[in-house]
Motif scaffolding. Structure first.
Motif, mmCIF file in Angstrom:
data_model
loop_
_atom_site.group_PDB
_atom_site.id
_atom_site.type_symbol
_atom_site.label_atom_id
_atom_site.label_comp_id
_atom_site.label_asym_id
_atom_site.label_seq_id
_atom_site.Cartn_x
_atom_site.Cartn_y
_atom_site.Cartn_z
ATOM 1 N N VAL A 10 0.820 -1.209 0.000
ATOM 2 C CA VAL A 10 0.000 0.000 0.000
ATOM 3 C C VAL A 10 0.856 1.263 0.000
ATOM 4 N N GLY A 11 0.374 2.293 -0.709
ATOM 5 C CA GLY A 11 1.060 3.582 -0.763
ATOM 6 C C GLY A 11 0.189 4.591 -1.478
ATOM 7 N N GLY B 244 -1.297 -4.307 -5.299
ATOM 8 C CA GLY B 244 -0.731 -2.967 -5.209
ATOM 9 C C GLY B 244 -1.848 -1.955 -5.049
ATOM 10 N N LEU B 245 -2.029 -1.457 -3.840
ATOM 11 C CA LEU B 245 -3.137 -0.556 -3.534
ATOM 12 C C LEU B 245 -2.608 0.879 -3.447
ATOM 13 N N GLY B 246 -2.696 1.608 -4.558
ATOM 14 C CA GLY B 246 -2.234 2.991 -4.598
ATOM 15 C C GLY B 246 -0.768 3.145 -4.927
ATOM 16 N N VAL B 247 -0.010 2.047 -4.962
ATOM 17 C CA VAL B 247 1.424 2.150 -5.232
ATOM 18 C C VAL B 247 1.700 2.154 -6.733
ATOM 19 N N ARG B 248 2.882 2.710 -7.079
ATOM 20 C CA ARG B 248 3.320 2.727 -8.477
ATOM 21 C C ARG B 248 4.399 1.671 -8.739
ATOM 22 N N PHE B 249 4.736 0.862 -7.717
ATOM 23 C CA PHE B 249 5.851 -0.089 -7.792
ATOM 24 C C PHE B 249 7.147 0.660 -8.099
ATOM 25 N N ALA B 250 7.388 1.711 -7.310
ATOM 26 C CA ALA B 250 8.533 2.589 -7.532
ATOM 27 C C ALA B 250 9.830 1.911 -7.107
ATOM 28 N N ARG C 241 2.578 0.505 -15.825
ATOM 29 C CA ARG C 241 3.643 1.298 -16.450
ATOM 30 C C ARG C 241 5.022 0.769 -16.085
ATOM 31 N N ILE C 242 5.177 0.287 -14.854
ATOM 32 C CA ILE C 242 6.476 -0.192 -14.389
ATOM 33 C C ILE C 242 6.500 -1.717 -14.322
ATOM 34 N N VAL C 243 5.417 -2.311 -13.816
ATOM 35 C CA VAL C 243 5.330 -3.764 -13.679
ATOM 36 C C VAL C 243 4.072 -4.246 -14.402
ATOM 37 N N PRO C 244 4.179 -5.199 -15.320
ATOM 38 C CA PRO C 244 2.983 -5.761 -15.957
ATOM 39 C C PRO C 244 2.073 -6.392 -14.900
#
Length: 560
Positions: free
Chosen positions: A205-206, A270-276, A307-310
């Motif tokens: 979460v993020g 992934g809840l709100g995260v961009r997988f940064a 965009r970062i992780v399929p």
């Protein structure tokens, strides 16, 4: 009725519920300042525009409403850009209002000229630059809408000074409505089906603009359904850290227990995260090809999905709204998930004890004292540096506590953020963790804190170096220290010079009494903690880092 552009800006702020503005006054937007005289809006005059922008960003993160910063022309705008960059990284709603040169002088390299569009477009969510006084009202409405919609972020509004003093009949500044994207019933069913089929699900979460209610729903949902939850880099306050489902933070100095939880998961939601980058440890924890587990991404901005992780399941919706809908439902398979969750929670707890120091000041003992004395609704702030491992790894954030910390990695963030927090919630305890190098990026904002009665409690950890850079230097070029040592003032004396309480602490037994005195101070205060200068992190000394660096080089150079 005709009004000046400056009056329209002030009316737009009032209409959208803005009660506090941060900034440094400038002659290019005197018309706005004059209009603010006739409002109830409070203007907190900072000592430097970077500090003011950090304050506005922290306000937006803490309240969920756009933080507003006002600055003048090129020097002010460029100084404030660090706060814009932070707001973009943090997904924080923010407005930076820049007073510009007159329109007729543009393109001639006039005094303090800057092309705001070209300068800010790479880091802002949007740049709005009206060239007609009739467009100021619509520009302000558009700015508030963009800042709060989808993935929240910073909007720069560049307003030439001649437009602000000109009059116009276009004065409509009615508030815009921010619509949060709502998931469909089918989308909620799909998310729940993925969780029910999983044996080892993790919610990662993020993101920005979480409501108080949503944070509570998140904690209740994961606990009731025996789901592990890991927060992204410096998003500790999105979930109750005391809950049985909380398994740590995926961030800098990630404990092996947290890494193992993510590695073992057969489902990541992934809840709100961009997988940064930081949250995924440079994308080593979650790669571009994940055949052994499923990925669900829930995010309010369509462009961020995959965009970062399929991902296997994409849901373009607001995380706060989504968790509310998930909270209404239960998920089958609780018994199947319970044992693994219990193991991961215990592994996290086992790895969470702070290291015991052997020098004059034991920071592990300091953290124990702070944990005992902090209020349940305390607001903790920190800047960037190895010192931040202490509040980020060894404090527990309950359901009412908040953390304001820079996902952007910007030094100097902690003190301005703490001032903004105290301005927003004067009756709550605000604690700022900062390092010696970190604090001196914005130390002048102690004056802002005193002038506006927004004094936090400040803990300065002083090891007389830029510790993070020294750590990397020792790892890459061991024994070749260069440019990372710093000579510091007596920070307690500096605080006293600004009219705050200040004490220097060098031994463990001095800390608790000093903390008691600073907590009782009516003007906030600063504790200058002098720590072991040989320690680069809470876990490693300079000698240990050098030894590991030497071993790595030996292995690389060894004959095959």
């Amino acid at each position: 009725m005709s009004q000046t552009g400056g009056r329209i800006v002030a009316d737009a702020l009032m209409t959208h519920g803005v009660g506090t503005v941060f900034g440094v006054p400038g002659e290019s937007y005197l018309a706005v300042l004059d209009a603010l005289v006739d409002t109830n809006i409070r203007f907190l005059s900072a000592r430097q525009e970077g500090g003011a922008a950090f304050m506005a960003e922290a306000w937006g993160k803490l309240t969920g409403q756009p933080g507003v910063c006002m600055v003048s022309r090129a020097p002010g705008a460029t100084n404030a850009s660090i706060g814009v960059h932070a707001a973009r990284y943090h997904s924080t709603p923010m407005l930076l209002i820049v007073g510009g040169i007159p329109t007729q002088d543009r393109g001639r390299e006039a005094f303090q000229e800057i092309n705001c569009r070209r300068f800010f477009e790479p880091i802002a969510k949007s740049v709005i630059e009206p060239t007609d006084p009739n467009k100021i009202a619509s520009a302000m409405r558009e700015a508030f809408k963009i800042a709060g919609s989808g993935r929240p972020g910073p909007v720069v509004v560049a307003l030439p000074e001649d437009l602000l003093s000109a009059s116009t009949d276009e004065t409509d500044v009615e508030p815009v409505e921010i619509v949060r994207a709502v998931p469909t019933v089918n989308e909620i069913d799909t998310i729940l089906d993925e969780i029910e089929r999983a044996h080892r699900p993790v919610v990662l979460v993020g993101g920005g603009r979480w409501t108080t209610e949503a944070r509570r729903h998140l904690s209740d949902f994961v606990v009731a359904n025996r789901i592990a939850v890991v927060v992204g880099f410096r998003f500790h306050d999105l979930v109750d850290n005391h809950a049985d489902s909380y398994c740590g933070e995926a961030g800098v100095a990630m404990p092996p227990a947290v890494r193992q939880t993510i590695n073992e998961a057969d489902l990541i939601v992934g809840l709100g995260v961009r997988f940064a980058q930081i949250t995924t440890d440079s994308w080593s924890l979650i790669g571009v090809n994940e055949p052994h587990r499923r990925i669900v991404q829930i995010h309010p901005e369509r462009a961020e999905i995959g965009r970062i992780v399929p991902v296997d399941v994409a849901v373009v919706t607001d995380p706060s709204v989504t968790i509310k809908e998930l909270h209404r439902r239960s998920v089958g398979g609780i018994a199947r998930r319970a044992d693994w969750l219990a193991q991961r929670r215990q592994a996290f707890l086992d790895a969470s004890a702070p290291p015991v120091g052997d020098g004059g000041l034991d920071m592990g003992a300091v953290m124990a004292v702070l944990s005992e004395h902090l209020d349940s609704n305390a607001i903790v702030c920190n800047g960037a540096g190895n010192f931040s491992v202490w509040p980020n790894k060894f404090l527990r954030y309950g359901s009412e506590a908040r953390l304001l910390a820079p996902q952007s990695g910007a030094m100097g963030y902690g003190l301005p953020a703490a001032i903004a927090a105290k301005a927003a919630y004067p009756d709550r305890r605000v604690l700022c963790f900062t390092g010696d190098g970190d604090l001196q990026m914005t130390i002048q904002e102690l004056g802002t804190a005193r002038q506006h009665s927004c004094e936090p409690v400040i803990i300065v950890i002083d090891n007389s170096m830029y510790g993070t850079i020294r750590m990397h230097q020792e790892r890459t070029y061991p024994t070749r220290e260069y440019a990372t040592a710093i000579i510091n003032p007596d920070f307690a004396a500096v605080a006293r010079a600004y009219g705050m309480h200040g004490e220097r602490v060098q031994r463990t037994d001095e800390f608790a009494p000093a903390l008691g005195r600073v907590l009782e101070s009516s003007t906030g205060g600063l504790l200058h903690l002098v720590v072991d200068p040989t320690m680069l992190t809470p876990f490693e000394s300079i000698a240990q880092v050098r030894a590991r660096a030497g071993e790595s080089r030996t292995q690389v150079l060894a004959p095959r």
